[in-house]
Scaffold this motif. Sequence first.
Motif, PDB file in Angstrom:
ATOM      1  N   GLU A   1       1.574   6.715  -3.523  1.00 14.09           N
ATOM      2  CA  GLU A   1       1.961   7.047  -4.892  1.00 14.09           C
ATOM      3  C   GLU A   1       1.322   6.131  -5.925  1.00 14.09           C
ATOM      4  OE1 GLU A   1       4.467   6.709  -2.475  1.00 14.09           O
ATOM      5  OE2 GLU A   1       4.443   8.884  -2.143  1.00 14.09           O
TER       6      GLU A   1
ATOM      7  N   GLU B   1       0.852  -1.186   0.000  1.00 16.58           N
ATOM      8  CA  GLU B   1       0.000   0.000   0.000  1.00 16.58           C
ATOM      9  C   GLU B   1       0.891   1.240   0.000  1.00 16.58           C
ATOM     10  OE1 GLU B   1      -3.909  -0.432   2.219  1.00 16.58           O
ATOM     11  OE2 GLU B   1      -2.616  -1.763   3.374  1.00 16.58           O
ATOM     12  N   SER B   2       0.691   2.104  -0.993  1.00 20.02           N
ATOM     13  CA  SER B   2       1.528   3.283  -1.150  1.00 20.02           C
ATOM     14  C   SER B   2       0.678   4.454  -1.627  1.00 20.02           C
ATOM     15  CB  SER B   2       2.647   3.005  -2.165  1.00 20.02           C
ATOM     16  OG  SER B   2       3.299   4.205  -2.541  1.00 20.02           O
TER      17      SER B   2
END
Length: 287
Positions: free
Chosen positions: A182, A179-180
């Motif tokens: 970006e 999970e990011s």
Amino acid sequence: MSRVLVVGAGLTGGACAAQLRGALRERVTLWDKARGAGGRMSTTRSPWDAACTADLGAQYVTLDPEHAGPRLSFYEELVSHGILKPLTGSVEGMVVKEGSCNYVAPQGISSVVKYYLKQSVINETQKQQLESVSYSSRYALGLFYEAGTRIEVPWAAQYITDNPCIRFISIDNKKRNIESPEIGPSVVVHTTVMFGSKYLDSDPAEVQQLILSHLEQVLPSLPQPASIKCQKWRYSQVIKAVPNCLGQMILHTQPLLICGGDGFTRSNFDGCIDSAMSVAEAVKSHL
């Protein structure tokens, strides 16, 4: 010139080609009807962000130590190379057998097959479709979202038991524990087999809208995706495999022609590896 031709660039074909390449030290040629490798271990990408991916086919693989036997080394190798890692996300409705371990592929489930294909040094060509034994059918949707979108559910994946259309939902980046801010999230929806069979030859656009309408009932708070991919799996999972073939069937000896795949075993990681090992041993014994 290759002495060995493998037809089908799915998990069985890829693993078999890798074993033959390592054992025979000869060039192996691979044919497949599709544009790319992977078969039902398929990973697709967002049209605007290559880092945002979704597994439209197999979601995870399960190691059962009690029955692992010679397949254990395949799991260990894939884990040691970072191709697989333990599934740590919550999957509601999953039936967990004591002592088993579930794995996901951080780079997408197709990376498992591509790992074997890289070892086998193969040529990939589009060839005619091979008939299978008896398979179920289903649809899968890949929903892609822009970076920063939040999917507010407490689980990474969930089996659905009370919907006539939807059987499984996965927050794919969360399932892989990636999970990011970006990278936009992606959601995968698998239909039931009954739904897949009923609408197998229907217009894909109409099927997509029908699945989305059911998805809205199951997850009314789900945001609108920026992009959607609809995948039809005409050959989803084996219903009836070829009996008494031990993973392969020799059709001809001069020249050697062998059939293998999950149609001779069962539709999971272990079934494909069993067939790959059986085919490779049969080829080696005839060379």
